[in-house]
Each structure stands twice: as structure tokens, then as C-alpha cells.
Design an enzyme around this catalytic site. Structure first.
Site, PDB file in Angstrom:
ATOM      1  N   ILE A  29      24.399   7.695  -0.350  1.00  0.00           N
ATOM      2  CA  ILE A  29      24.986   7.731   0.980  1.00  0.00           C
ATOM      3  C   ILE A  29      26.417   6.680   0.921  1.00  0.00           C
ATOM      4  CG2 ILE A  29      24.924   7.613   3.421  1.00  0.00           C
ATOM      5  CD1 ILE A  29      23.063   9.661   2.159  1.00  0.00           C
ATOM      6  N   TRP A 153      21.802  -4.465  -3.673  1.00  0.00           N
ATOM      7  CA  TRP A 153      22.762  -3.611  -3.530  1.00  0.00           C
ATOM      8  C   TRP A 153      24.093  -4.204  -3.088  1.00  0.00           C
ATOM      9  CZ3 TRP A 153      23.306  -5.368   1.350  1.00  0.00           C
ATOM     10  CH2 TRP A 153      22.347  -5.651   1.915  1.00  0.00           C
ATOM     11  N   ASN A 154      24.444  -5.316  -3.180  1.00  0.00           N
ATOM     12  CA  ASN A 154      25.541  -5.958  -2.457  1.00  0.00           C
ATOM     13  C   ASN A 154      26.688  -5.966  -3.505  1.00  0.00           C
ATOM     14  OD1 ASN A 154      24.201  -8.072  -3.554  1.00  0.00           O
ATOM     15  ND2 ASN A 154      24.732  -9.614  -1.925  1.00  0.00           N
ATOM     16  N   LYS A 177      18.077  -1.955 -14.081  1.00  0.00           N
ATOM     17  CA  LYS A 177      17.539  -1.075 -12.969  1.00  0.00           C
ATOM     18  C   LYS A 177      18.679  -1.569 -11.674  1.00  0.00           C
ATOM     19  CE  LYS A 177      14.975  -0.977  -9.495  1.00  0.00           C
ATOM     20  NZ  LYS A 177      15.425  -0.507  -8.600  1.00  0.00           N
ATOM     21  N   SER A 230      15.301 -10.076  -2.827  1.00  0.00           N
ATOM     22  CA  SER A 230      14.937 -10.965  -1.762  1.00  0.00           C
ATOM     23  C   SER A 230      13.662 -11.622  -2.081  1.00  0.00           C
ATOM     24  CB  SER A 230      14.462  -9.860  -0.626  1.00  0.00           C
ATOM     25  OG  SER A 230      13.471  -9.196  -1.081  1.00  0.00           O
ATOM     26  N   PRO A 232      10.529 -11.750  -1.017  1.00  0.00           N
ATOM     27  CA  PRO A 232       9.284 -11.086  -1.223  1.00  0.00           C
ATOM     28  C   PRO A 232       9.204 -10.626  -2.441  1.00  0.00           C
ATOM     29  CG  PRO A 232      10.171 -10.879   1.354  1.00  0.00           C
ATOM     30  CD  PRO A 232      10.969 -11.597   0.542  1.00  0.00           C
ATOM     31  N   THR A 233      10.302  -9.685  -2.828  1.00  0.00           N
ATOM     32  CA  THR A 233      10.154  -9.094  -4.227  1.00  0.00           C
ATOM     33  C   THR A 233      10.224 -10.050  -5.256  1.00  0.00           C
ATOM     34  OG1 THR A 233      11.882  -7.235  -3.329  1.00  0.00           O
ATOM     35  CG2 THR A 233      11.640  -7.568  -5.534  1.00  0.00           C
ATOM     36  N   GLU A 251      17.177 -14.849  -8.689  1.00  0.00           N
ATOM     37  CA  GLU A 251      18.147 -15.145  -7.668  1.00  0.00           C
ATOM     38  C   GLU A 251      18.010 -14.619  -6.458  1.00  0.00           C
ATOM     39  OE1 GLU A 251      20.693 -17.117  -8.320  1.00  0.00           O
ATOM     40  OE2 GLU A 251      20.814 -17.262 -10.501  1.00  0.00           O
ATOM     41  N   CYS A 285      24.177 -13.390  -0.393  1.00  0.00           N
ATOM     42  CA  CYS A 285      22.984 -14.230  -0.651  1.00  0.00           C
ATOM     43  C   CYS A 285      23.296 -15.631  -0.264  1.00  0.00           C
ATOM     44  CB  CYS A 285      22.342 -14.175  -2.056  1.00  0.00           C
ATOM     45  SG  CYS A 285      23.468 -14.518  -3.368  1.00  0.00           S
ATOM     46  N   GLU A 382      16.516 -14.951   6.652  1.00  0.00           N
ATOM     47  CA  GLU A 382      17.898 -14.392   6.264  1.00  0.00           C
ATOM     48  C   GLU A 382      18.006 -13.045   6.948  1.00  0.00           C
ATOM     49  OE1 GLU A 382      17.833 -12.701   2.361  1.00  0.00           O
ATOM     50  OE2 GLU A 382      19.570 -13.876   1.881  1.00  0.00           O
ATOM     51  N   GLU A 459      22.540 -18.417 -13.303  1.00  0.00           N
ATOM     52  CA  GLU A 459      23.416 -17.634 -13.704  1.00  0.00           C
ATOM     53  C   GLU A 459      24.760 -18.237 -13.876  1.00  0.00           C
ATOM     54  OE1 GLU A 459      22.958 -13.890 -10.999  1.00  0.00           O
ATOM     55  OE2 GLU A 459      21.874 -13.231 -13.068  1.00  0.00           O
TER      56      GLU A 459
HETATM   57  P1  NDP Z   1      15.104  -6.229  -2.539  1.00  0.00           P
HETATM   58  O1  NDP Z   1      14.409  -7.566  -2.861  1.00  0.00           O
HETATM   59  O2  NDP Z   1      14.446  -5.245  -1.527  1.00  0.00           O
HETATM   60  O3  NDP Z   1      15.677  -5.631  -4.121  1.00  0.00           O
HETATM   61  C1  NDP Z   1      15.961  -6.122  -5.109  1.00  0.00           C
HETATM   62  C2  NDP Z   1      15.955  -5.113  -6.227  1.00  0.00           C
HETATM   63  O4  NDP Z   1      14.550  -5.142  -6.801  1.00  0.00           O
HETATM   64  C3  NDP Z   1      16.094  -3.831  -6.045  1.00  0.00           C
HETATM   65  O5  NDP Z   1      16.583  -3.220  -7.268  1.00  0.00           O
HETATM   66  C4  NDP Z   1      14.833  -3.232  -5.607  1.00  0.00           C
HETATM   67  O6  NDP Z   1      14.645  -1.956  -5.897  1.00  0.00           O
HETATM   68  C5  NDP Z   1      13.765  -3.864  -6.742  1.00  0.00           C
HETATM   69  N1  NDP Z   1      12.420  -3.999  -6.325  1.00  0.00           N
HETATM   70  C6  NDP Z   1      11.813  -3.941  -5.256  1.00  0.00           C
HETATM   71  N2  NDP Z   1      10.646  -4.104  -5.177  1.00  0.00           N
HETATM   72  C7  NDP Z   1      10.214  -4.437  -6.482  1.00  0.00           C
HETATM   73  C8  NDP Z   1       8.900  -4.548  -7.179  1.00  0.00           C
HETATM   74  N3  NDP Z   1       7.758  -4.836  -6.516  1.00  0.00           N
HETATM   75  N4  NDP Z   1       9.086  -4.779  -8.610  1.00  0.00           N
HETATM   76  C9  NDP Z   1      10.404  -4.748  -9.173  1.00  0.00           C
HETATM   77  N5  NDP Z   1      11.377  -4.710  -8.308  1.00  0.00           N
HETATM   78  C10 NDP Z   1      11.637  -4.114  -7.354  1.00  0.00           C
HETATM   79  O7  NDP Z   1      16.851  -6.971  -2.070  1.00  0.00           O
HETATM   80  P2  NDP Z   1      17.698  -6.020  -1.635  1.00  0.00           P
HETATM   81  O8  NDP Z   1      18.304  -5.045  -2.707  1.00  0.00           O
HETATM   82  O9  NDP Z   1      17.525  -5.739  -0.316  1.00  0.00           O
HETATM   83  O10 NDP Z   1      19.065  -7.264  -1.546  1.00  0.00           O
HETATM   84  C11 NDP Z   1      19.115  -8.036  -0.705  1.00  0.00           C
HETATM   85  C12 NDP Z   1      18.450  -9.376  -1.052  1.00  0.00           C
HETATM   86  O11 NDP Z   1      19.040  -9.809  -2.342  1.00  0.00           O
HETATM   87  C13 NDP Z   1      18.728 -10.429  -0.058  1.00  0.00           C
HETATM   88  O12 NDP Z   1      17.382 -11.272   0.061  1.00  0.00           O
HETATM   89  C14 NDP Z   1      19.698 -11.262  -0.854  1.00  0.00           C
HETATM   90  O13 NDP Z   1      19.723 -12.813  -0.382  1.00  0.00           O
HETATM   91  C15 NDP Z   1      19.441 -11.085  -2.267  1.00  0.00           C
HETATM   92  N6  NDP Z   1      20.306 -11.390  -3.094  1.00  0.00           N
HETATM   93  C16 NDP Z   1      20.222 -12.623  -3.967  1.00  0.00           C
HETATM   94  C17 NDP Z   1      21.332 -13.138  -4.528  1.00  0.00           C
HETATM   95  C18 NDP Z   1      21.375 -14.338  -5.378  1.00  0.00           C
HETATM   96  O14 NDP Z   1      22.021 -14.368  -6.509  1.00  0.00           O
HETATM   97  N7  NDP Z   1      20.728 -15.079  -5.357  1.00  0.00           N
HETATM   98  C19 NDP Z   1      22.775 -12.245  -4.667  1.00  0.00           C
HETATM   99  C20 NDP Z   1      22.655 -11.072  -3.863  1.00  0.00           C
HETATM  100  C21 NDP Z   1      21.687 -10.665  -3.134  1.00  0.00           C
HETATM  101  P3  NDP Z   1      14.967  -0.859  -4.693  1.00  0.00           P
HETATM  102  O15 NDP Z   1      15.820  -1.466  -3.838  1.00  0.00           O
HETATM  103  O16 NDP Z   1      15.642   0.032  -5.413  1.00  0.00           O
HETATM  104  O17 NDP Z   1      13.649  -0.502  -4.153  1.00  0.00           O
END
Ligand code: NDP
Length: 485
Positions: A29, A153-154, A177, A230, A232-233, A251, A285, A382, A459
Site C-alpha cells: 500500500i 519497515w522504516n 526477509k 521491536s 517483543p519480536t 537491533e 528506532c 516507544e 551494526e
Molecule cells: P516488528 O518487530 O513488528 O517486526 C520486525 C520484523 O520481524 C518484521 O519483518 C516482522 O515480520 C518480523 N517478525 C515478526 N514476528 C516475528 C517472529 N515471531 N519471528 C520472526 N520474525 C518476526 O517491528 P516493525 O516492523 O513494526 O518495526 C518497528 C520496530 O523496529 C520498532 O520497535 C523499532 O524501534 C524497531 N527498529 C529498530 C531499529 C534498530 O536498529 N535498533 C531500526 C529500525 C526499527 P512482519 O512485520 O512482516 O510480520
């Protein structure tokens, strides 16, 4: 202008595009309009298996090349990326909604920097010689094997390159991925690496949501997982990787503090706070979203900030005059709206913004809350959107203690003209990536990463080499072996 955003196929595996329409369709989108601009399919188990098989095969041959030969491919890829910067930037804008004004300088360019830097380093990755009297030992720096990269995604192009460049330089292969929200850019990086001479299978891209990520992490062929996402992930991915003792780089998110002292250059401090909160519409982030301002300059800071935010130009992100884009998705916009409502409900003073912009797409106004207190939700969690929380403080010790009262530790910044204070405060702040009289610079030469819940590993810079290679130690006896019996 019409841009081609539908990729040739959903995945890039073994040196070529690959489609498997059995996978769940994922709509792409455009955040500025809400229109669908492409569709990809999530990877099926068969696609994931092909990607891992190809990576494992490619890795063995790639690791046999000299570092210089590997580096040459990465540097060539950096050159191609730079030549195609505009095309890549347009795609990044379509994928994320970030303004072209930003993507032209921050995304493919940063990816090229990483490929160039690690390409240059690849020929100098060595072990050491350790003299032990007559005997001696040496270490060899070896690749880990097949690495999995999982992106947020950012910054889809940058994240893919920040992971691929050190991984490939060290002799690893990668399966990447992307976030399902931004699946397009990493495919182009894969295409460019092939064009630059990377062997088939060295860098693969498979689409999908969390399940695809989980399938990759739990595969025994994988030696390492690098996640940008994030907390939690991160917890889930780290736990899954631990089951097989896989290496990890995490990260993760942050709620970073930015401390502004009364002796700071106000104009620079306001500029720093803008960069720390509103670039990429706040979806960064390392953002300094808890802005601690010394009480004596708080109102002057807020007045100047409000004035400068009048310079925000919202509009079509593909128009280079636009300097403020939408949230990446409707879901993210709703999350941020929820936090803004919480801020108001919990008694923070809304200084500016706070609303959805009256236009199509997922635009939110840049939002500043003042009189925020440490216990408020907007000061603890956050948000990942254009929401700045301004907290005030009386003295340095108090500011440092409150800045450190968080489970996160990604970044921190300080604005002051007092050089002793600048270094003292940075020394006391619990954060992995810090800034003095600046914010959010991320040159590839500087390690980037967090402490605490914000992550593990680094990194960029030479530090990343440690996380994509391992040492083999070799003891060499020069004389006879003396055994007790
Ligand atoms: P998410 O944690 O939702 O997702 C990150 C990635 O992990 C996506 O590709 C997601 O897939 C994938 N994922 C989700 N669940 C699982 C799982 N159980 N096992 C393996 N992979 C999984 O983060 P967002 O994409 O929403 O990004 C925002 C977050 O990223 C923020 O918290 C931000 O702070 C952090 N971030 C950190 C950075 C750093 O360098 N420290 C830089 C940029 C962002 P999908 O989304 O396709 O479901």
C-alpha cells in the site's frame, strides 16, 4: 508520473526472481494515498527451503574467495546503487511513504556506504599471531555460514544492506526477509548484487510475515539471525535462535533521552530535537523522544520549536518539495493516534499537532507534548511516530537519573556548550549510540546498536565484523610432545 512498483516476482532466490502464488497475497500500500501499488506472496515452505539450500551452496564457494575478491563485488554493488540512486529512492518512497527529499540522501546512499565500507574491509579480515615462547598460536577469522536477516519497515533498503554488507564481506551468505509492510526494496538490492557479480544464492530475499521469519530462524542450516524490529519480536527471535545456540544481532526499539541544558545553543538544540523526533515522520528506532529541557529555557525552546515546525511541508512524498510524509501504514497511524489520545488523557500539555492531517493517506501532524512526567505512557513506551514528549528538569544529576530510568538503551543525546558536562553526561547515560550537540547521525564508520532491552550486538563499523565471523584458535607446538606416561 507512473512508477513501476510491481516487482518481477515476490522472491529473489538463487540469483533470480521466483514466484509461488500458493503463498498468502500481501498487498503493498502506498502510504500517501492508501492505494495498492503491488502485490507479493508470502514464501511457502518450498520457497524458504530453496532459498536456504541455495544460500548454503553459495556460501561454501564464496568463503573460498579471497577477501579482496569478495570486497570487489560489494564495491561494484555500491557503485551501481549510487548510479541508480534516484530509481532506488523513488521505490523506497513508494514502499514506505517517506519523502523523496529524504530518501534521495538517506536510503540507497546509506546502503551504498555500507557495501563500499565492508567491501573495502573484506581484504583486511585477519586473525592474529600469538607468540608463546618457542611455540605459538594463531587465530583464523572464519564466516559463520548462512545468516538470516529480518527487517523492519522504516528503512527497507538500508536495513537489508547494513546486514548483507558485513555478512557477505566475512564470507557468509544471507537469506533476508523484509517486513511484509515494505517488501519491495530488498528485491532490488538482490538484483544489484547479482549484477555486481555475486554468485547465485549468495543473497536471497523471501517475503512473508512472522511465520516466514520463524521458519528461517528454526532451520538447522542457519548459523545466525540479525533482526531489526521491536522488543517483543526480539524476545521471540532471540529465544528461537537460542534453542540451537545460533548467533544473534538484535537491533530493537528505544525510548531514548535527549538532554538540553540551559547553556546550549538554542537553535541547534531545537534542530537536534526536530531531527530526533520528526525525520521519517518519527519512525526511527534511535529517536530521542524524551526531550529533557532545563526549566529555565523550556518555554523559549517550545516557542522556537513551534515556530520551526511551521516549516513542515506535507504533501505527495514523490514531490521533492515535501519534507514530511505519512505513517507507513494505517495500522501504525492508529497506534500513534492512540498514544496521542493517551497523552492528552494523562494530562500532558499539547503544544502543537495532535491530529490526523486533512488529506488522503496516513498523515499525522508533528506533535509536541510539554509538561510530560516520567510516569506517563508517552514517556515510557516507544511510539514510533511524530510525537515528541518534552519533560523539564532542574539539574544535571536529576536529568541523568531520569533519563536512565528506562528498560531501553538504544541512543541518547546531549546539547550543551560545556564540554566537560557533555562528556560527563554521555559517560553516565545508559545507551549504545550517543550524540553530543547532534542527533541521529549514522555514518557506517561508527558502531550502531543498543544496550538493555534495545538489543545485542552492533551494526556498522569494524564492530560488525565480530558479529558475522568467528575465531578459530590454533596452537602450534614446535618441539616434542611431553606426555606424563
Ligand atoms: P516488528 O518487530 O513488528 O517486526 C520486525 C520484523 O520481524 C518484521 O519483518 C516482522 O515480520 C518480523 N517478525 C515478526 N514476528 C516475528 C517472529 N515471531 N519471528 C520472526 N520474525 C518476526 O517491528 P516493525 O516492523 O513494526 O518495526 C518497528 C520496530 O523496529 C520498532 O520497535 C523499532 O524501534 C524497531 N527498529 C529498530 C531499529 C534498530 O536498529 N535498533 C531500526 C529500525 C526499527 P512482519 O512485520 O512482516 O510480520
Amino acid at each position: 508520473m507512473i512508477y513501476e512498483t510491481q516487482p518481477t516476482a515476490s522472491h529473489y532466490v538463487d540469483g533470480a526472481y521466483l514466484e509461488d502464488t500458493d503463498g498468502t497475497p500481501i498487498p503493498v500500500i502506498y502510504a500517501a494515498t492508501g492505494a495498492r501499488i503491488a502485490t507479493v506472496h508470502a514464501a511457502t515452505p518450498a520457497v524458504i527451503d530453496r532459498a536456504l539450500t541455495a544460500a548454503a551452496r553459495a556460501q561454501t564457494d564464496w568463503a573460498r574467495l579471497s577477501g579482496r575478491e569478495r570486497g570487489r563485488v560489494l564495491i561494484r554493488a555500491a557503485q551501481i546503487l549510487r548510479e541508480r540512486n534516484r530509481e532506488m529512492s523513488v521505490l523506497e518512497t513508494c514502499d514506505t511513504g517517506k519523502p523523496l527529499q529524504e530518501t534521495l540522501i538517506a536510503d540507497a546512499a546509506s546502503a551504498a556506504d555500507a557495501l563500499e565500507y565492508f567491501g573495502g574491509l573484506a581484504g583486511s579480515l585477519t586473525g592474529e599471531h600469538i607468540p608463546l615462547g618457542g611455540d605459538w598460536a594463531y587465530t583464523m577469522r572464519e564466516p559463520l555460514g548462512v545468516c538470516v536477516g529480518i527487517g523492519a519497515w522504516n528503512y527497507p533498503t538500508q536495513i537489508a544492506a547494513w546486514k548483507a554488507a558485513p555478512a557477505l564481506a566475512c564470507g557468509n551468505a544471507m537469506v533476508f526477509k523484509p517486513s511484509e509492510v515494505t517488501p519491495l526494496c530488498a528485491l532490488k538490492l538482490a538484483e544489484i548484487l547479482t549484477e555486481a557479480g555475486a554468485p547465485a544464492g549468495l543473497f536471497n530475499v523471501v517475503q512473508g510475515a512472522g511465520e516466514a521469519g520463524q521458519a528461517l530462524i528454526s532451520d538447522p542450516r542457519v548459523a545466525k539471525v540479525s533482526l531489526t524490529g521491536s522488543v517483543p519480536t526480539g524476545r521471540k527471535v532471540y529465544a528461537a535462535a537460542a534453542a540451537d545456540m545460533k548467533h544473534v544481532t538484535m537491533e530493537l526499539g528505544g525510548k531514548s533521552p535527549l538532554l538540553i541544558f540551559e547553556d546550549a545553543d538554542l537553535e541547534n538544540a531545537v534542530g537536534g530535537a526536530i531531527l530526533a523526533n520528526f525525520y521519517s515522520s518519527g519512525q526511527i528506532c534511535s529517536n530521542g523522544t524524551r526531550v529533557f529541557v532545563q526549566k529555565s529555557v523550556k518555554e523559549a525552546f517550545l516557542a522556537r520549536l513551534t515556530e520551526r515546525l511551521k516549516g513542515v511541508v506535507m504533501g505527495d512524498p514523490l514531490d521533492e518539495a515535501t519534507n514530511f510524509g505519512p505513517m507507513v501504514s494505517e495500522a501504525q497511524m492508529r497506534i500513534v493516534e492512540g498514544y496521542i489520545a493517551k497523552g492528552v488523557e494523562e494530562g500532558a500539555r499539547l503544544v502543537t499537532g495532535g491530529k490526523r492531517a486533512a488529506r488522503d493517506g496516513f498523515f499525522l501532524e508533528p506533535t509536541v507534548f510539554a509538561d510530560v512526567t516520567d510516569g506517563m505512557t508517552i514517556a515510557r513506551e516507544e511510539i514510533f511516530g511524530p510525537v515528541m514528549a518534552v519533560l523539564d528538569f532542574e539539574d544535571e544529576d536529576e536529568a541523568v537519573a531520569r533519563a536512565n530510568a528506562t528498560e531501553f538503551g538504544l541512543a541518547a543525546g546531549v546539547f550543551t556548550r560545556d564540554i566537560s558536562r557533555a562528556h560527563r553526561v554521555i559517560g553516565a547515560l545508559k545507551a549504545g549510540t550517543c550524540f553530543i550537540n547532534s542527533y541521529n547521525d549514522a555514518p557506517v564508520e561508527m558502531p550502531f546498536g543498543g544496550v538493555g532491552m534495545s538489543g545485542v550486538g552492533r551494526e556498522n563499523a569494524k564492530a560488525a565484523i565480530e558479529h558475522y565471523s568467528q575465531l578459530k584458535s590454533v596452537y602450534v607446538r614446535m618441539g616434542d610432545v611431553e606426555a606424563p606416561y
